[in-house]
Write a protein that holds these residues in place. Structure first.
Motif, PDB file in Angstrom:
ATOM      1  N   THR A 164       0.879  -1.161   0.000  1.00  0.00           N
ATOM      2  CA  THR A 164       0.000   0.000   0.000  1.00  0.00           C
ATOM      3  C   THR A 164       0.920   1.215   0.000  1.00  0.00           C
ATOM      4  N   CYS A 165       0.633   2.182  -0.863  1.00  0.00           N
ATOM      5  CA  CYS A 165       1.529   3.327  -1.022  1.00  0.00           C
ATOM      6  C   CYS A 165       0.772   4.635  -0.914  1.00  0.00           C
ATOM      7  N   GLU A 166       1.436   5.644  -0.375  1.00  0.00           N
ATOM      8  CA  GLU A 166       0.882   6.994  -0.446  1.00  0.00           C
ATOM      9  C   GLU A 166       1.133   7.478  -1.876  1.00  0.00           C
ATOM     10  N   ALA A 167       0.052   7.901  -2.545  1.00  0.00           N
ATOM     11  CA  ALA A 167       0.179   8.358  -3.930  1.00  0.00           C
ATOM     12  C   ALA A 167      -0.346   9.786  -4.020  1.00  0.00           C
ATOM     13  N   ASP A 168      -0.175  10.409  -5.173  1.00  0.00           N
ATOM     14  CA  ASP A 168      -0.684  11.769  -5.361  1.00  0.00           C
ATOM     15  C   ASP A 168      -2.210  11.711  -5.331  1.00  0.00           C
ATOM     16  N   GLY A 169      -2.797  12.319  -4.336  1.00  0.00           N
ATOM     17  CA  GLY A 169      -4.265  12.382  -4.269  1.00  0.00           C
ATOM     18  C   GLY A 169      -4.953  11.086  -3.893  1.00  0.00           C
TER      19      GLY A 169
END
Lengths: 249, 317
Positions: free
Chosen positions: A154-159
């Motif tokens: 799980t990744c922090e992505a743009d938006g």
């Protein structure tokens, strides 16, 4: 399986930065593991605790001082360390070359690192390492599941938030919200002294980026400060926002 | 010179403002400006880039580009760089932009200046100012590898409208499904009516002085009145009042909005690093000695629980 964690030694994030003779002054500055890398170390140790991997190797490129960062990671629970001696002026390309050469020797299944360093803020090195080694990568993870030779992250992505899967071996970079790194225990610190650390010289690589100069940002001047009844203060702040900042509500 | 390329940041046709900031900046340099846009079907976006000076728009279309993935995007851009030889390629310093640029740079064994806040381009050379130590210092760096590459911080460069031809170019598609190595399982957009923290014109942040969810609620009320993004200092993130993605500071986001309002934030050096380049800064704090006042254009020494409700009323007048 084996996990290898890349750590960089950086200035404490509480450090005040000053210039001396045109360079960033380092005298008296407390050095720490880059906070993003510290999370990667914790992530690696947790994978071992969950019996996903059998060994956690910690790797750093830098001066002799970087040994402290390796020892801290060992005290947290990593099994052994590798210090690649490299000039701290090496750029992202040269560092990636040096780290990738050492990683190739180790042949790990999972390569972890912080997605960015708190000092240079570059966020290039993990991705460059993956390209050099011809491996897949995933950046800025906040969770990982390892099964059947794959990592699902799980990744922090743009938006938003992204879930992506890669086949191992792969390079995976951490966001600070992945976990809460443990403090080394006294027992861990004692054990760390006995854990093996090998040293080697960095693979030769020339910098691709040249630093022309360092500078301090323009000093921000303190402006108006009001101490009054809260309602009066609020009215003055509202006036300033409307007339000086020219906000529209 | 063979032009400056700007890599468009978009999702589902929603273009990030930083794209226009980069196009405007590239236009100032004077060389031919091209927007490079990847997606399943993106040709229709071309006129959007022409408005900000794009002379050409490379529309890179295909199923393999539907979602950003490093493998296919890098394979495609590498082929295009080889064919068209741009002088410089500018990416946004977003999560996708820095991922794309880093892998691209290494593939070309080239230098890359990430998170640039100032750009000077000439033939075969770029000089970039980068914030280091999260803005506590600046480094001016030179990249002379080919093409010159950098990622650009959002919110720093001014958007200037200027008509460009926006001529659509459909490059040969070099990437295939075999280039994809990240299997994207899902993307869940952040459900928020508020703007993105790093793109917002105004940011209202809450810290320890908010004391809990009630104080944060006040911060949010003010933010919503101003159409602002909500942020927080480490204290309010570590206390669980706000999500980590909203942390402003050295281990969080670096923001440079037009107006930054710090409510109940003392201004630890870690936090100041993330916001002190904002154009205007206002601070509300009960402690007159709080370091946040040293960087504030307008400081209010008072209790935010009393100030914010009145401020909201006054602003509505």
């Amino acid at each position: 399986m084996k996990v290898l964690v890349c750590v960089k030694q950086t200035f404490d994030t509480e450090a005040k930065i000053e210039l001396k003779d045109g360079k960033i002054a380092d005298a008296g500055i407390n050095l720490i593991i880059n906070p993003y890398d510290e999370v990667a170390v914790e992530g690696g140790i947790q994978l071992k605790e969950k019996k996903v991997v059998d060994e956690v190797v910690v790797l750093s490129a830098g001066s002799d001082k970087a040994m402290d960062a390796i020892r801290t990671a060992l005290a947290m629970g990593a099994d052994r360390g590798i210090l690649i001696k490299q000039d701290t002026g090496a750029d992202e390309y040269a560092r990636a070359i040096a780290l990738a050469a050492a990683i190739k020797e180790e042949n790990p299944d999972i390569i972890l690192a912080g997605h960015v360093a708190a000092d240079d803020g570059s966020s290039q090195v993990p991705t460059r390492i993956a390209e050099i080694l011809g491996l897949p990568h995933i950046n800025v993870i906040t969770e990982i599941e390892v099964a059947d030779g794959k990592a699902t992250c799980t990744c922090e992505a743009d938006g938003g938030t992204l879930v992506a899967e890669v086949v191992l071996p792969a390079v995976i970079s951490s966001q600070v919200s992945w976990n809460e790194p443990r403090y080394p225990s006294m027992k861990g610190i004692m054990q760390a002294k006995k854990k093996p650390v090998t040293t080697a010289d960095a693979a030769a690589a020339d910098n691709k980026v040249t630093i022309i100069e360092f500078a301090m940002p323009p000093a921000k001047q303190a402006g108006i400060k009001v101490e009054d009844d809260p309602e009066v203060c609020a009215a003055k702040l509202a006036d300033w926002m409307k007339n000086t900042v020219k906000i529209e509500v | 010179m063979a032009g400056t390329w700007v890599i468009v940041e978009q999702r589902d046709g929603n273009i990030r403002k930083v794209t226009y900031e980069m196009l405007s900046e590239a236009k100032k340099i004077g060389d031919e400006v091209s927007a490079v846009v990847f997606g399943k079907s993106v040709e229709g976006l071309a006129s959007e880039f022409a408005k900000y000076g794009a002379d050409k728009v490379y529309a890179v279309e295909g199923d393999v580009f539907a979602e950003y993935n490093t493998g296919a995007y890098v394979a495609q851009l590498a082929a295009m760089i080889a064919e068209y030889s741009p002088n410089a390629v500018l990416f946004a310093h977003t999560f996708n932009g820095r991922d794309f640029a880093s892998r691209m740079a290494q593939k070309l064994e080239a230098g890359l200046a990430t998170d640039a806040i100032a750009v000077e381009l000439s033939a075969g050379k770029g000089v970039f100012t980068r914030a280091i130590y999260a803005g506590k210092a600046l480094a001016k760096v030179e990249v002379a590898t080919n093409p010159v590459m950098a990622t650009i911080r959002a919110g720093v460069m001014e958007v200037v409208e200027s008509a460009g031809a926006g001529a659509v170019v459909k490059p040969a598609i070099a990437a295939t499904a075999a280039d994809v190595y990240q299997n994207i399982k899902s993307f869940v957009p952040t459900v928020s009516a508020r703007p993105d923290l790093t793109e917002a014109e105004t940011v209202v942040s809450g810290g320890r002085g908010c004391k809990g969810p009630d104080g944060i609620k006040l911060v949010e009320t003010l933010a919503d009145l101003l159409g602002a993004a909500v942020g927080g200092s480490r204290a309010s993130i570590d206390s669980g009042w706000l999500g980590h993605e909203l942390q402003v500071g050295q281990t969080g986001k670096v923001v440079c909005p037009n107006l930054y309002i710090a409510a109940g934030i003392s201004g630890a050096i870690q936090h100041l690093a993330g916001m002190s380049s904002s154009k205007f800064i206002a601070a509300i704090n009960t402690d007159p000695e709080a370091p946040i006042f040293n960087v504030s254009d307008f400081g209010v020494v008072a209790d935010l629980f009393k100030v914010i409700p009145t401020l909201v009323t006054e602003l509505k007048k």
